[in-house]
Design an enzyme around this catalytic site. Structure first.
Site, PDB file in Angstrom:
ATOM      1  N   GLU A  35       0.539  -1.775   0.334  1.00 14.68           N
ATOM      2  CA  GLU A  35       0.281   0.055  -0.030  1.00 14.68           C
ATOM      3  C   GLU A  35       1.456   1.336  -0.247  1.00 14.68           C
ATOM      4  O   GLU A  35       2.198   1.495   0.325  1.00 14.68           O
ATOM      5  CB  GLU A  35      -0.805   0.508   1.006  1.00 14.68           C
ATOM      6  CG  GLU A  35      -1.665  -1.313   2.165  1.00 14.68           C
ATOM      7  CD  GLU A  35      -1.623  -0.851   2.841  1.00 14.68           C
ATOM      8  OE1 GLU A  35      -2.081  -0.213   3.837  1.00 14.68           O
ATOM      9  OE2 GLU A  35      -1.590  -2.056   3.416  1.00 14.68           O
TER      10      GLU A  35
ATOM     11  N   LYS B  97       2.518   4.314   0.984  1.00 20.67           N
ATOM     12  CA  LYS B  97       1.790   4.861   2.868  1.00 20.67           C
ATOM     13  C   LYS B  97       2.256   6.453   2.746  1.00 20.67           C
ATOM     14  O   LYS B  97       2.703   7.060   2.221  1.00 20.67           O
ATOM     15  CB  LYS B  97       3.566   4.858   3.645  1.00 20.67           C
ATOM     16  CG  LYS B  97       4.030   5.209   5.080  1.00 20.67           C
ATOM     17  CD  LYS B  97       5.238   5.128   5.602  1.00 20.67           C
ATOM     18  CE  LYS B  97       5.085   4.709   7.228  1.00 20.67           C
ATOM     19  NZ  LYS B  97       5.111   6.064   7.724  1.00 20.67           N
TER      20      LYS B  97
ATOM     21  N   ASP C 199       1.106  10.153   4.013  1.00 20.49           N
ATOM     22  CA  ASP C 199       1.928  11.004   5.057  1.00 20.49           C
ATOM     23  C   ASP C 199       0.408  11.997   5.365  1.00 20.49           C
ATOM     24  O   ASP C 199       0.938  13.348   4.984  1.00 20.49           O
ATOM     25  CB  ASP C 199       2.784  12.377   3.506  1.00 20.49           C
ATOM     26  CG  ASP C 199       4.011  12.737   5.037  1.00 20.49           C
ATOM     27  OD1 ASP C 199       3.934  11.981   5.872  1.00 20.49           O
ATOM     28  OD2 ASP C 199       4.743  13.491   4.610  1.00 20.49           O
TER      29      ASP C 199
ATOM     30  N   TYR D 285      -6.529   1.167   6.329  1.00 20.59           N
ATOM     31  CA  TYR D 285      -4.995   0.459   5.881  1.00 20.59           C
ATOM     32  C   TYR D 285      -5.072  -1.092   7.009  1.00 20.59           C
ATOM     33  O   TYR D 285      -4.266  -1.330   6.777  1.00 20.59           O
ATOM     34  CB  TYR D 285      -3.889   1.218   6.142  1.00 20.59           C
ATOM     35  CG  TYR D 285      -3.491   1.492   7.299  1.00 20.59           C
ATOM     36  CD1 TYR D 285      -3.348   1.015   8.635  1.00 20.59           C
ATOM     37  CD2 TYR D 285      -3.152   3.309   7.712  1.00 20.59           C
ATOM     38  CE1 TYR D 285      -2.810   2.382   9.491  1.00 20.59           C
ATOM     39  CE2 TYR D 285      -3.329   4.045   8.421  1.00 20.59           C
ATOM     40  CZ  TYR D 285      -2.924   3.816   9.636  1.00 20.59           C
ATOM     41  OH  TYR D 285      -2.751   4.125  10.452  1.00 20.59           O
TER      42      TYR D 285
ATOM     43  N   LYS E 188      10.697   3.307   2.594  1.00 18.04           N
ATOM     44  CA  LYS E 188      10.633   4.355   2.378  1.00 18.04           C
ATOM     45  C   LYS E 188      11.331   4.986   0.533  1.00 18.04           C
ATOM     46  O   LYS E 188      11.733   4.849   0.341  1.00 18.04           O
ATOM     47  CB  LYS E 188      10.970   5.243   3.776  1.00 18.04           C
ATOM     48  CG  LYS E 188      10.493   4.988   5.252  1.00 18.04           C
ATOM     49  CD  LYS E 188       8.923   5.572   5.379  1.00 18.04           C
ATOM     50  CE  LYS E 188       9.331   7.393   5.300  1.00 18.04           C
ATOM     51  NZ  LYS E 188       9.458   7.251   6.585  1.00 18.04           N
TER      52      LYS E 188
ATOM     53  N   CYS F 285      17.733  49.487  -2.720  1.00 17.85           N
ATOM     54  CA  CYS F 285      17.355  48.628  -3.229  1.00 17.85           C
ATOM     55  C   CYS F 285      18.745  47.830  -3.550  1.00 17.85           C
ATOM     56  O   CYS F 285      19.058  48.411  -4.417  1.00 17.85           O
ATOM     57  CB  CYS F 285      16.580  48.819  -3.826  1.00 17.85           C
ATOM     58  SG  CYS F 285      16.226  47.899  -5.304  1.00 17.85           S
TER      59      CYS F 285
ATOM     60  N   CYS G  88      18.098  49.623  -7.591  1.00 13.26           N
ATOM     61  CA  CYS G  88      18.232  50.699  -8.064  1.00 13.26           C
ATOM     62  C   CYS G  88      18.301  51.827  -7.197  1.00 13.26           C
ATOM     63  O   CYS G  88      18.493  52.819  -7.212  1.00 13.26           O
ATOM     64  CB  CYS G  88      16.757  50.865  -8.017  1.00 13.26           C
ATOM     65  SG  CYS G  88      15.151  50.877  -6.682  1.00 13.26           S
TER      66      CYS G  88
ATOM     67  N   CYS H  44      11.080  47.400  -1.127  1.00 12.27           N
ATOM     68  CA  CYS H  44      11.655  48.831  -2.020  1.00 12.27           C
ATOM     69  C   CYS H  44      10.716  50.174  -2.596  1.00 12.27           C
ATOM     70  O   CYS H  44       9.758  48.835  -3.059  1.00 12.27           O
ATOM     71  CB  CYS H  44      12.393  48.635  -3.578  1.00 12.27           C
ATOM     72  SG  CYS H  44      12.767  49.583  -4.213  1.00 12.27           S
TER      73      CYS H  44
ATOM     74  N   CYS I  16      10.859  50.819  -9.918  1.00 10.98           N
ATOM     75  CA  CYS I  16      12.163  50.078 -10.240  1.00 10.98           C
ATOM     76  C   CYS I  16      12.445  49.362 -10.476  1.00 10.98           C
ATOM     77  O   CYS I  16      11.356  48.293 -10.807  1.00 10.98           O
ATOM     78  CB  CYS I  16      12.775  49.216  -8.595  1.00 10.98           C
ATOM     79  SG  CYS I  16      13.717  47.531  -8.174  1.00 10.98           S
TER      80      CYS I  16
HETATM   81  S1  IVH Z   1       0.516  -0.072   8.926  1.00  9.64           S
HETATM   82  C1  IVH Z   1       0.786  -2.486  12.260  1.00  9.64           C
HETATM   83  N1  IVH Z   1       0.048   0.767   6.652  1.00  9.64           N
HETATM   84  O1  IVH Z   1       3.157   5.068   9.054  1.00  9.64           O
HETATM   85  C2  IVH Z   1       1.072  -1.621  11.392  1.00  9.64           C
HETATM   86  N2  IVH Z   1       0.443   2.563   8.217  1.00  9.64           N
HETATM   87  O2  IVH Z   1       5.067   4.599  10.599  1.00  9.64           O
HETATM   88  C3  IVH Z   1       0.495  -0.086  11.279  1.00  9.64           C
HETATM   89  N3  IVH Z   1       0.789   4.508   7.139  1.00  9.64           N
HETATM   90  O3  IVH Z   1       1.141   5.093  12.834  1.00  9.64           O
HETATM   91  C4  IVH Z   1       0.523   1.157  10.078  1.00  9.64           C
HETATM   92  N4  IVH Z   1       0.419   4.607   5.774  1.00  9.64           N
HETATM   93  O4  IVH Z   1       0.511   6.435  10.644  1.00  9.64           O
HETATM   94  C5  IVH Z   1       0.087   1.748   7.694  1.00  9.64           C
HETATM   95  N5  IVH Z   1      -0.913   1.552   4.520  1.00  9.64           N
HETATM   96  C6  IVH Z   1       0.008   1.557   5.471  1.00  9.64           C
HETATM   97  C7  IVH Z   1      -0.142   3.493   6.097  1.00  9.64           C
HETATM   98  C8  IVH Z   1       0.952   3.538   7.732  1.00  9.64           C
HETATM   99  C9  IVH Z   1       0.490   5.614   6.780  1.00  9.64           C
HETATM  100  C10 IVH Z   1       1.415   5.425   9.082  1.00  9.64           C
HETATM  101  C11 IVH Z   1       0.671   5.124  10.047  1.00  9.64           C
HETATM  102  C12 IVH Z   1       2.109   4.720  11.262  1.00  9.64           C
HETATM  103  C13 IVH Z   1       3.247   4.895  10.213  1.00  9.64           C
HETATM  104  C14 IVH Z   1       4.262   3.889  11.167  1.00  9.64           C
END
Ligand code: IVH
Length: 582
Positions: free
Chosen positions: A116, A118, A120, A231, A319, A413, A416, A431, A436
């Protein structure tokens, strides 16, 4: 107790059902089948009924999405099952090690993974009892989180009650976990709005999502365009499944938002290929992701592997390269903007941040430099969030060797040599020489840019050249550009010159909103320009408007109102406007 007419109760129930269905079609299927206006009318009717007969306002009524009266403080609640974090891998070898390690522990070569994006954003947990959303909490320290139920209810993609074929399908208890986020475009819009209203800006979409979720007044959260993808689960009772991928199918059927980019049952080879694919898509996604989460698909394997202190053994986050890096500040220069604002800019030792080479970062203003004690030669932490201009988060004072030099803002400035002035109440230095050349260049670049006259072929470089050679000295000069004069410029072919003249001609037909934006009035971006145009309809009406009248527009703050009024009151600007109109 108010007795409720049976037909009213029936109407309310019907509206609740219909609105829930439309909400699902709009936010999860992306396929609405009624107009926004129709939806609003139904919602208003339901709000009116529930207002008069509060007993009809069920806990999962769609009216709950608009927020309710503010809390004093956030209560806390413990998680039934701790909310863990994930181990990180940054290189392919980290992921292969993970695979080898667990294959050995499980004594199998039959491992498949579900992967999946990840996200942010901000982790939250949703608790459904007998199908009804009763509690939503933040991750907190993993053991105890803050109760944000009213806020989460305003997120349109979160089901207030579970969909099911019949009541027999309902699990008595279901805790679902996921990530709340805000789309990049909504983040940009939110910040633009905050800039115009003179409110502090959010540093990135994640902060905007976190800030929006941690509102004591859920009506504020309701106005923020938050999204969510689920998730995983916490405590579950009455739901049977054998794999993580199967769980996703169940969750989808209950009406939860499941990320369409999830891939199921991949071999390790396919996992690696998927990572590369996601990495190339990363910048095109509407929301920010910082990697890919790899999870062992089979539940019995997950249970066998178990958890470590803070993270499961059966999952790892792969990551993406960081969007935060450290580098050296080689020098600090200042730039003069369109409105004369003098902005300090750090020239950096080039560094790759999130796949892009960064060699400059804005330092905003003199106060910011003083506050962060930024010096030439410092080692700095630089971030780049999506399409936002890179910036220096902080400097590492501990890494100084004594050769660093402090920087002070110029007293004249740099372009000028005219006077600079600090605007009372603002951190910016300006300025104040309206002619200018630096300002003229920037104003012209803005004037012909996409949101303004949108003149194809007239880019930054060419505008600078035209100003430097004295060909264009004002906005109006753009409209009398001649092919011959353009073609005489070095590096500009006859054909290009012809195209530019043609583009200038077509650009003359312009909407009032774009025209207002093109003028580059202080505090007046695209959204403010649109609001002004909608309200006043004609340029003549705006030219005569008082600041008080402008400020009455919802979404326009006192600063914008004052700037607009002052702009049109200036005799110089009036002359320029008349020239353009001619
Ligand atoms: S699974 C036991 N799946 O990443 C597994 N986490 O560093 C727990 N996060 O606090 C997390 N996307 O906020 C999982 N597809 C995803 C995620 C995800 C973002 C975040 C989540 C968690 C942090 C873990």
């Amino acid at each position: 107790m108010v007795t409720v007419d049976k037909s009213i109760a029936k109407e309310a129930e019907q509206l609740q059902k219909e609105l829930t269905r439309h909400n699902y079609r709009y936010h999860l299927l992306d396929d609405p089948d009624i107009s926004d206006a129709q939806y609003d009318r139904m919602m208003n009717r339901l709000l009116a009924i529930e207002d008069e007969y509060p007993s009809l306002s069920t806990p999962d009524s769609p009216t709950k999405r608009v927020g309710s009266s503010p809390l004093e403080i956030f209560e806390t609640a413990s998680h039934s099952v701790p909310m863990l974090s994930l181990d990180n891998g940054f290189q392919e070898s980290d992921i292969l090690d993970f695979h080898n390690r667990i294959s050995k522990l499980l004594n199998t070569d039959d491992l498949v993974y579900t992967v999946e994006p990840k996200l942010d954003g901000v982790a939250v947990e949703l608790r459904y009892e007998n199908g009804l959303l009763v509690l939503a909490t933040t991750r907190g320290d993993g053991m105890i989180g803050e109760v944000i139920t009213e806020n989460v209810k305003t997120i349109r993609s979160v089901p207030l009650s579970l969909f099911r074929e019949n009541d027999a399908d309902l699990p008595p208890l279901l805790e679902v976990r996921g990530e709340v986020m805000i789309h990049r475009s909504d983040f940009a819009l939110l910040n633009r709005h905050r800039l115009e209203m003179d409110l502090p800006l959010f540093a990135n979409p994640r902060n905007a999502a976190a800030g929006s979720l941690r509102q004591l007044d859920s009506r504020v959260t309701a106005k923020r365009p938050l999204g969510m993808f689920v998730y995983g689960t916490g405590l579950v009772d009455g739901l049977a499944y054998e794999s993580h991928s199967e769980l996703f199918h169940l969750l989808k059927r209950f009406g939860f938002p499941v990320n369409p980019l999830i891939r199921e049952k991949l071999s390790m080879e396919e996992v690696i290929a998927r990572y590369r694919e996601l990495e190339t898509q990363r910048n095109d996604l509407p929301y920010e992701i910082d990697g890919m989460v790899i999870k062992v698909d089979r539940l019995s394997f997950q249970q066998q592997l178990g958890i470590k202190k803070r993270s499961p053994r059966w999952a790892i986050a792969y990551k993406f390269p960081a969007v935060e890096e450290t580098t050296t500040i080689r020098d600090i220069i200042v730039q003069v903007g369109r409105t004369g604002t003098i902005t300090p800019v750090a020239l950096l030792e080039p560094v790759t941040v999130g796949g892009v080479t960064v060699s400059r970062a804005t330092l905003h203003n003199g106060d910011e430099i003083a506050k962060k004690d930024i010096r030439i030669g410092d080692t700095a932490l630089v971030v780049r969030a999506g399409d936002v201009i890179p910036k220096v988060v902080k400097v590492m004072a501990s890494q100084r060797n004594g050769s660093e030099r402090s920087f002070s803002m110029p007293e004249a400035c740099p372009v000028c040599s005219g006077k600079v002035k600090r605007i009372p109440g603002e951190a910016a230095l300006k300025c104040i020489n309206a002619s200018c050349p630096a300002q003229l260049k920037q104003r012209l670049i803005h004037f012909v840019s996409k949101g303004g006259f949108d003149i194809d072929g007239l880019g930054r470089k060419l505008v600078e050249k035209l100003v430097e050679q004295g060909i264009v000295m004002s906005f109006a000069d753009v409209f009398s550009l001649e092919k011959k004069r353009l073609a005489s410029l070095e590096g500009l072919a006859d054909k290009s010159a012809e195209n530019i003249v043609a583009a200038v001609e077509t650009s003359k037909k312009i909407s009032l909103a774009r025209f207002l934006f093109s003028l580059g009035i202080d505090h007046t971006g695209e959204s403010a320009a649109t609001l002004l145009a909608d309200k006043f309809q004609t340029l003549e009406n705006i030219r005569g408007a008082a600041a008080g009248e402008i400020e009455k527009i919802d979404g326009i703050g006192p600063k914008t109102a004052a700037a607009v009024q002052a702009f049109f009151a200036s005799a110089d600007n009036s002359r320029v406007l008349d020239q353009i109109l001619n």
